[in-house]
Design an enzyme around this catalytic site. Structure first.
Site, PDB file in Angstrom:
ATOM      1  N   ASP A  69     -10.947  -7.700 -18.258  1.00  0.00           N
ATOM      2  CA  ASP A  69     -10.996  -8.831 -18.803  1.00  0.00           C
ATOM      3  C   ASP A  69      -9.702  -9.177 -20.000  1.00  0.00           C
ATOM      4  O   ASP A  69      -8.959  -8.518 -20.493  1.00  0.00           O
ATOM      5  CB  ASP A  69     -11.994  -8.696 -20.267  1.00  0.00           C
ATOM      6  CG  ASP A  69     -12.235  -9.773 -21.179  1.00  0.00           C
ATOM      7  OD1 ASP A  69     -11.462 -10.849 -21.214  1.00  0.00           O
ATOM      8  OD2 ASP A  69     -13.005  -9.718 -22.259  1.00  0.00           O
ATOM      9  N   HIS A  96       0.758  -1.182  -0.144  1.00  0.00           N
ATOM     10  CA  HIS A  96      -0.046   0.074   0.015  1.00  0.00           C
ATOM     11  C   HIS A  96       0.690   1.264  -0.031  1.00  0.00           C
ATOM     12  O   HIS A  96       0.400   2.338  -0.363  1.00  0.00           O
ATOM     13  CB  HIS A  96      -1.083   0.041   1.219  1.00  0.00           C
ATOM     14  CG  HIS A  96      -1.861   0.788   1.076  1.00  0.00           C
ATOM     15  ND1 HIS A  96      -2.426   1.899   0.280  1.00  0.00           N
ATOM     16  CD2 HIS A  96      -3.483   0.765   1.642  1.00  0.00           C
ATOM     17  CE1 HIS A  96      -3.445   2.703   0.173  1.00  0.00           C
ATOM     18  NE2 HIS A  96      -4.372   1.705   1.235  1.00  0.00           N
TER      19      HIS A  96
END
Length: 455
Positions: A396, A177
């Site tokens: 995708d 992070h």
């Protein structure tokens, strides 16, 4: 009910059937030499050193023949990862310090690479991992559970696990992070998928110059290796929690927004979808916790500052450019007033977080650097991260869009909320909530919170 059935099936199936078996481990390097690049960590990045790796999970249902095509699919993802790391080079490095002790990401030849794990969970289905109730199996499907960002000095800053399921594919990712926020996370994921589909170049290149966001060099004292961040003096251990996704349709979101805006006075600025939903969640969790009227409750949002800083930063800025924005009130006031009361507090807090407020907060932190922990969130906190604006269902890789997108088990505490683009499309929003067990049980029965979703 689906979660209960899932747990029952797991118990009946036995542990042997459900085990996740690792079949291969490797390190994926950028396709081209990075030339000793480095990336400084700035004021927006450093406070997250004592958070945990941010975990994301994408589940894809098999389009037929996944067993036959498995090696080819994994090969394509690893090859495209090699390619995309050239553009997103900080994700191919490790944390280090320069000669003055300022933390940076080193991307030299000895420190590059992404940890990639390949695994098989033949007895686990996509539906089981995608159930509304978080599965204990997530810690075996998504890497680096319980690993602090501080470990980025010894581990890669990005780890990926590809798991072949009974009827599909799980892609678990763990991001350090201190390197990036949610906006940059999904920018990377969409770009990676774009290359995997066959594009020769990404459509939205990242902007990497962090000195444009903040050029102050800050040295901070890090905890000693192995030293626990929590001690007995910090009080009792955290309560047992449950994690669950609540799905709100577009019509439910419209009803929530209409209800919250119904108490607006003439000339007042309407509440946004986020402000309306945020107040709806804040009130519901406060009811579920059975707070006393005099108990304080804090609402926190991790606000994207890309367009708030002066001058504004590019939407393509790669890194952390978020700050925590807080507002607080007594539970009695929050619940006794109309929903617009809480929404107005959220709205005001967000609007006041302009470039001057951001600069002030940065200077305060630089004068006395502090590594954040969840105990700093405030009393009875409701903290909202992620955003339904992130196009998580557009990722995708070449075999269709995800069936389910959710977080792993890291960075969850009592009152942590993640908002995602709804699986149902349109205006729908998925709300992932972590709560103490009793409070979650109360929330599940709260008809005012659930709207039409559980009817």
């Amino acid at each position: 009910m689906a979660a209960d059935n899932g747990k029952k099936k797991q118990e009946e199936g036995g542990e042997k059937e459900k085990v996740v078996k690792v079949t291969n481990k490797s390190v994926v390097l950028p396709r081209k030499e990075l030339g000793g690049r480095e990336c400084p960590l700035v004021t927006f990045d450093l406070p997250f050193l004592t958070f945990y790796y941010n975990q994301k999970l994408l589940l894809y249902k098999g389009q037929g023949g996944i067993d036959e095509n498995w090696e080819e699919m994994v090969g394509k993802m690893k090859e495209s990862l090699e390619e995309i790391l050239v553009d997103f080079y900080p994700l191919a490095g490790k944390l280090g310090k320069d000669e003055e002790g300022v933390i940076r990401v080193d991307c030299d030849a000895d420190n590059v690479g992404v940890e990639v794990v390949e695994a098989v969970a033949a007895g686990v289905g996509v539906a089981e991992l995608g159930e509304d109730e978080s599965s204990p199996l997530l810690q075996e499907i998504v890497p680096y559970t319980g690993v602090l960002n501080l470990e980025g000095f010894r581990r890669p800053v990005l780890a990926v696990q590809f798991t072949k399921l009974r009827d599909g594919l799980a892609i678990g990712c763990a991001f350090n992070h201190t390197i990036l926020d949610g906006h940059s996370t999904w920018h990377f994921m969409n770009s990676w998928a774009e290359i995997c589909r066959g594009s020769t170049a990404i459509s939205v290149p990242p902007f990497h110059d962090r000195t444009k966001a903040r050029d102050t060099r800050v040295k901070i004292d890090l905890p000693s290796p192995g030293k626990p961040l929590r001690s007995e003096s910090d009080g009792p251990a955290p309560p047992q929690m449950r994690e669950k996704i609540f799905q709100f349709s577009g019509s439910a979101i419209d009803k929530i927004k209409s209800n919250v805006n119904s108490s607006l006075s003439n000339g007042s600025k309407p509440f946004s979808t986020f402000q309306s939903l945020g107040a709806h969640i804040w009130r519901a969790i406060s009811r579920a916790r059975n707070l006393n009227p005099e108990d304080y409750t804090v609402f926190t949002v991790f606000a994207d500052c890309r367009k708030r800083v002066d001058p504004p930063m590019s939407e393509n800025y790669f890194g952390n450019l978020i700050q925590a924005v807080f507002t607080v009130t007594a539970a009695g006031a929050l619940l006794a007033n109309a929903p617009g009361f809480g929404a107005s507090m959220v709205q005001k807090a967000i609007e006041m977080h302009d470039s001057k407020a951001i600069e002030c907060k940065n200077k305060e932190w630089e004068a006395a650097p502090m590594l954040f922990q969840y105990k700093d969130a405030g009393p009875n906190c409701v903290a909202v991260g992620s955003s339904p604006r992130f196009k998580v269902y557009d990722i995708d890789f070449g075999w269709g869009k995800p069936d389910t997108v959710r977080s792993g088990r890291n960075n969850k505490f009592d009152g942590m909320v993640y908002l995602y683009q709804g699986k149902g499309g349109g205006k729908s929003i998925d709300v992932e909530i972590s709560l103490e067990v009793q409070a979650m049980g109360n929330l599940e029965k709260d008809e005012e919170f659930l709207m039409e979703e559980q009817a």
